[in-house]
Design a protein around this motif. Structure first.
Motif, PDB file in Angstrom:
ATOM      1  N   PHE A  74       0.838  -1.199   0.000  1.00  0.00           N
ATOM      2  CA  PHE A  74       0.000   0.000   0.000  1.00  0.00           C
ATOM      3  C   PHE A  74       0.875   1.252   0.000  1.00  0.00           C
ATOM      4  O   PHE A  74       0.655   2.191  -0.775  1.00  0.00           O
ATOM      5  CB  PHE A  74      -0.913  -0.022   1.232  1.00  0.00           C
ATOM      6  CG  PHE A  74      -1.785   1.198   1.398  1.00  0.00           C
ATOM      7  CD1 PHE A  74      -3.032   1.269   0.789  1.00  0.00           C
ATOM      8  CD2 PHE A  74      -1.378   2.272   2.181  1.00  0.00           C
ATOM      9  CE1 PHE A  74      -3.852   2.384   0.954  1.00  0.00           C
ATOM     10  CE2 PHE A  74      -2.178   3.392   2.344  1.00  0.00           C
ATOM     11  CZ  PHE A  74      -3.420   3.444   1.733  1.00  0.00           C
ATOM     12  N   ASN A 187     -12.595   6.206   1.516  1.00  0.00           N
ATOM     13  CA  ASN A 187     -12.667   4.928   2.215  1.00  0.00           C
ATOM     14  C   ASN A 187     -14.083   4.579   2.651  1.00  0.00           C
ATOM     15  O   ASN A 187     -14.477   3.414   2.617  1.00  0.00           O
ATOM     16  CB  ASN A 187     -11.736   4.952   3.433  1.00  0.00           C
ATOM     17  CG  ASN A 187     -10.281   4.859   3.046  1.00  0.00           C
ATOM     18  OD1 ASN A 187      -9.860   3.935   2.365  1.00  0.00           O
ATOM     19  ND2 ASN A 187      -9.487   5.840   3.463  1.00  0.00           N
ATOM     20  N   ASN A 270      -7.980  -4.747   4.950  1.00  0.00           N
ATOM     21  CA  ASN A 270      -7.274  -4.590   3.679  1.00  0.00           C
ATOM     22  C   ASN A 270      -6.994  -5.968   3.106  1.00  0.00           C
ATOM     23  O   ASN A 270      -7.362  -6.991   3.701  1.00  0.00           O
ATOM     24  CB  ASN A 270      -5.998  -3.754   3.832  1.00  0.00           C
ATOM     25  CG  ASN A 270      -4.941  -4.425   4.692  1.00  0.00           C
ATOM     26  OD1 ASN A 270      -5.007  -5.614   5.003  1.00  0.00           O
ATOM     27  ND2 ASN A 270      -3.934  -3.662   5.086  1.00  0.00           N
ATOM     28  N   ASP A 298      -8.235  -2.311  -1.142  1.00  0.00           N
ATOM     29  CA  ASP A 298      -7.014  -1.724  -1.729  1.00  0.00           C
ATOM     30  C   ASP A 298      -6.689  -2.296  -3.097  1.00  0.00           C
ATOM     31  O   ASP A 298      -6.121  -1.624  -3.930  1.00  0.00           O
ATOM     32  CB  ASP A 298      -5.775  -1.875  -0.838  1.00  0.00           C
ATOM     33  CG  ASP A 298      -5.882  -1.117   0.469  1.00  0.00           C
ATOM     34  OD1 ASP A 298      -6.668  -0.144   0.522  1.00  0.00           O
ATOM     35  OD2 ASP A 298      -5.201  -1.500   1.433  1.00  0.00           O
ATOM     36  N   LEU A 317      -3.602   3.428  -6.260  1.00  0.00           N
ATOM     37  CA  LEU A 317      -2.461   3.828  -5.438  1.00  0.00           C
ATOM     38  C   LEU A 317      -1.335   4.430  -6.269  1.00  0.00           C
ATOM     39  O   LEU A 317      -0.746   5.449  -5.881  1.00  0.00           O
ATOM     40  CB  LEU A 317      -1.947   2.623  -4.652  1.00  0.00           C
ATOM     41  CG  LEU A 317      -2.948   1.983  -3.688  1.00  0.00           C
ATOM     42  CD1 LEU A 317      -2.348   0.718  -3.061  1.00  0.00           C
ATOM     43  CD2 LEU A 317      -3.355   2.976  -2.601  1.00  0.00           C
TER      44      LEU A 317
END
Length: 357
Positions: A74, A187, A270, A298, A317
């Motif tokens: 992450f 989120n 996650n 994620d 990401l």
């Protein structure tokens, strides 16, 4: 009055030579002494005169990227993407990106910000969720303020906007002035869509493996999960907090099964936690998704290689990290209001299926 090296030495009860050794890092110093010196530096807001090349300019060629755990994909993905954008480019000076691994320690986070201030960093990127502690938030804001005053660009990537208490009655909160730009992940929205997917498959007994209680990312993902349940009129299932790692997912899932052996789905904080949850379920003789569905968050690189592949929420990401790098370098305009929300995408794969209960 500007603090001097002698002032720091007096506050830390050491010699000026010891202060120089700590600040320059070119001589071994006992850990307790080092911490005492750094604490004195922080309390006095002492800024070391940098190299001669830095004195002529407001900033140096250094860019700091703060992460909780560089071994966690992450953070590694975001840091790597940001670093790819941190360079001089045609006709510009090259920049040196330094990744600062805090290990999730609020003290280390503040120490790194102090060190970056002392080195006259050109920019600082803070990644990942923030610690939910007003005192720490105020301390971080103060550090960023000093950096910004010295000419550094400040970018938050993957964390909510930093806010400070309002100055007057009824003024509420306001975005922290030192932050040039914030890229915040949705989120809550992603977590809500994930739980809505499980509800649509008929699941009503859903356990949740949450992250550390003190982190904003944890709270926001839990809030999205609970909002979806509330909208559907479904009572929340058991919830267990842990770390963002595989072992935590394994242990917490065993605890969920102890609390409610009839669970038909597990939502993990996650993807790494989800892998631990899958291992725990298999060790209990339960099939995924025939007996229990599992979902992560994620969409880390290994998610599609898991067996079965993980249903998860994909956060962009790499794209967010690269954008943070461009913002830190002034290569991209700051978003309106200084804040941009980065939304996730639900990725439905084999680890979730219709409940047979």
């Amino acid at each position: 009055m500007t603090a001097t090296l002698a002032d720091v030495a007096a506050r830390a009860r050491v010699s000026p030579a010891t202060v120089s050794r700590v600040l320059n890092g070119n001589y071994p110093v006992a850990a307790a002494t080092r911490e005492r010196v750094l604490r004195a530096v922080d309390e006095l807001d002492y800024v070391l005169n940098g190299p001669a090349s830095s004195l002529a300019a407001a900033t140096s060629d250094l860019v700091g990227i703060l992460v909780n755990d560089i071994a966690d994909p992450f953070f590694g993905i975001m840091a790597g993407a940001a670093q790819s954008e941190i360079g001089g480019g045609p006709g510009a000076r090259e920049k040196l990106a330094v990744v600062c691994n805090t290990g999730g320690s609020p003290e280390r986070e503040l120490t790194y910000l102090t060190l970056l201030q002392r080195q006259r960093a050109a920019a600082v990127i803070l990644t990942g969720g923030a610690l939910e502690d007003p005192g720490h938030a105020a301390a971080v804001a103060a550090k960023l303020g000093r950096l910004a005053e010295a000419g550094a660009r400040i970018v938050l990537c993957g964390r909510p906007p930093l806010v400070l208490s309002g100055a007057g009655a009824g003024s509420g909160v306001r975005p922290a002035g030192p932050v040039a730009a914030t890229l915040t992940f949705d989120n809550r929205g992603g977590s809500r869509r994930l739980t809505e997917h499980l509800l649509a498959l008929g699941h009503r007994r859903i356990g949740y493996v949450a992250g550390p209680e003190e982190r904003t990312t944890t709270r926001h993902r839990v809030e999205g999960h609970l909002a979806a349940l509330a909208a559907a009129g479904v009572a929340p299932g058991p919830l267990v907090h842990g770390s963002y790692d595989r072992r935590s997912g394994y242990d917490a899932t065993l605890e969920l099964l102890r609390l409610d052996p009839s669970l038909t789905a597990v939502v993990a904080a996650n993807d790494t936690v989800a892998l631990g949850a899958c291992a725990a379920l298999r060790d209990r003789g339960l099939a995924i998704p025939d007996d229990v569905s599992v979902a992560g968050f994620d969409d880390l690189p290994f998610s599609t290689d898991a067996v079965p592949a993980l249903t998860t929420v994909r956060l962009p990401l790499y794209e967010a990290g690269a954008r943070a790098g461009r913002l830190a370098m002034g290569k991209e305009p700051v978003p309106p209001g200084g804040i941009a929300t980065v939304h996730g995408e639900l990725m439905v794969r084999g680890s979730t299926g219709r409940t047979r209960a």
